[in-house]
Design a protein around this motif. Sequence first.
Motif, PDB file in Angstrom:
ATOM      1  N   GLY A  17      50.993  -8.187  -0.015  1.00  0.00           N
ATOM      2  CA  GLY A  17      51.359  -9.578   0.230  1.00  0.00           C
ATOM      3  C   GLY A  17      52.785  -9.658   0.733  1.00  0.00           C
ATOM      4  O   GLY A  17      53.631  -8.836   0.359  1.00  0.00           O
ATOM      5  N   HIS A  52      53.052 -17.339   4.498  1.00  0.00           N
ATOM      6  CA  HIS A  52      52.606 -16.397   3.469  1.00  0.00           C
ATOM      7  C   HIS A  52      51.368 -15.645   3.961  1.00  0.00           C
ATOM      8  O   HIS A  52      50.461 -16.249   4.543  1.00  0.00           O
ATOM      9  N   TYR A  53      51.316 -14.356   3.680  1.00  0.00           N
ATOM     10  CA  TYR A  53      50.226 -13.520   4.185  1.00  0.00           C
ATOM     11  C   TYR A  53      49.667 -12.609   3.087  1.00  0.00           C
ATOM     12  O   TYR A  53      50.313 -12.354   2.067  1.00  0.00           O
ATOM     13  N   GLY A  54      48.459 -12.103   3.361  1.00  0.00           N
ATOM     14  CA  GLY A  54      47.836 -11.132   2.464  1.00  0.00           C
ATOM     15  C   GLY A  54      47.579 -11.707   1.091  1.00  0.00           C
ATOM     16  O   GLY A  54      47.031 -12.805   0.943  1.00  0.00           O
ATOM     17  N   LEU A  55      47.998 -10.987   0.052  1.00  0.00           N
ATOM     18  CA  LEU A  55      47.780 -11.440  -1.321  1.00  0.00           C
ATOM     19  C   LEU A  55      48.518 -12.734  -1.621  1.00  0.00           C
ATOM     20  O   LEU A  55      48.158 -13.455  -2.559  1.00  0.00           O
ATOM     21  N   LEU A  56      49.557 -13.034  -0.839  1.00  0.00           N
ATOM     22  CA  LEU A  56      50.365 -14.230  -1.087  1.00  0.00           C
ATOM     23  C   LEU A  56      49.970 -15.412  -0.207  1.00  0.00           C
ATOM     24  O   LEU A  56      50.621 -16.456  -0.239  1.00  0.00           O
ATOM     25  N   SER A  57      48.919 -15.260   0.595  1.00  0.00           N
ATOM     26  CA  SER A  57      48.460 -16.374   1.425  1.00  0.00           C
ATOM     27  C   SER A  57      47.895 -17.481   0.533  1.00  0.00           C
ATOM     28  O   SER A  57      47.442 -17.225  -0.589  1.00  0.00           O
ATOM     29  N   LYS A  70      46.323 -16.406  -3.117  1.00  0.00           N
ATOM     30  CA  LYS A  70      47.297 -16.055  -4.144  1.00  0.00           C
ATOM     31  C   LYS A  70      46.915 -16.484  -5.561  1.00  0.00           C
ATOM     32  O   LYS A  70      47.238 -15.777  -6.520  1.00  0.00           O
TER      33      LYS A  70
END
Length: 385
Positions: free
Chosen positions: A141, A317-322, A326
């Motif tokens: 993330g 925000h991208y990946g695990l934090l999108s 999230k």
Amino acid sequence: MNHDITIQDVFHRFLTQYCETHNFSPQQQLTALCISKCHTLEMGANLSVCESCHKKYIHYNSCKNRHCPMCQGMEVDEWIDKQQENVLDVPYFHTVFTVPEELYSLIYSNQKLLYDALYHAAHQTMAELSADPKHLGARIGYICVLHTWGSRMNYHPHLHTIVLGGGLDAANKWKDKGTKFFFPVKVMSAVFKKYYLRELKQLWEDKKLEYHGTAAHLKNHYEFKVLLNSLYDKNWVVYTKEAFNGADSVIQYLGRYTHRIAISNRRIVSMTDKTVTYLVKDYKNGGKYIEQTIKGTEFLRMFLMHVLPKGFVRIRHYGLLSCRNKKEKMAHCRKLLNCIQYISKLQGKTCAEKLMILYKKDICKCEACDGNLLSLSLRGHYMLT
């Protein structure tokens, strides 16, 4: 140093002169107006009267423009409070993606398209390399924040990326490399260059680019091909800073970076009828601050260069934090790592309650006698928010 001088003072002194010789974009014009009128009666006000001693208080409204140095304080604290819910007690890394100077004039002529391309290329770089078992083999993330300035307020578009120091593998198990960053910077640079130039070339072929100012010569097909070839041959710069010391430090660092503007009031040293003197970093001398003096109208021109296009999302925000991931993913990561979840202090609170929590300031009580305050709003000429 005179800390009483503000960017608003510079606008008040030089904006009329600036308007005589320079053109505005609509967003630059709005920003100039917001900063000039911020915390004045023209923005409206809140009038409060004590029920007991009848003392009056007047608080002028802020403009809430994201480029105004007088409007960032509470927004930063609220953002930090919200982000802490998704912070894990693991290392975090700070990676910076930059583009060659030869692209600056073209990027400035196509800000939304080519700023977006920065985010796309950084995201694709992170996603590709983190999925490779040779580097990590997990989904990570990260938060990307665009800055368009250097210390001198010169035009220098680059992307700050705060990277979660680990991720979830195919089996949904946590995977990391301790305090060591996952990717070699030379590999990151090459992959980032590949994705950015791929998108740039596609935009060019689709005839979506504009060419203004010093980018005008790139209208010529052969000139653009020469630029592309030189960019492919050039080594691009991507670098990573040391890991943060714990979750608290990353959040405070994020707050400073996400809401930073081109220059803050504290860096303005002095102002005359013609010039502004401000502090800049001298990187040739260990990053020490030195004074630089320029014309007041040039100061405004440089400041307004960094006004973002309307509706442009600067923090992504991208990946695990999108946003779509999230809540579920961070809960799973906390369970795997046995991390305590931070509970927001401000969620669902009124403005008065937030001010009390953050700054111990009770705007509902009289400072003189502790009596209750009755308040009413006064509408201003400029209700720009």
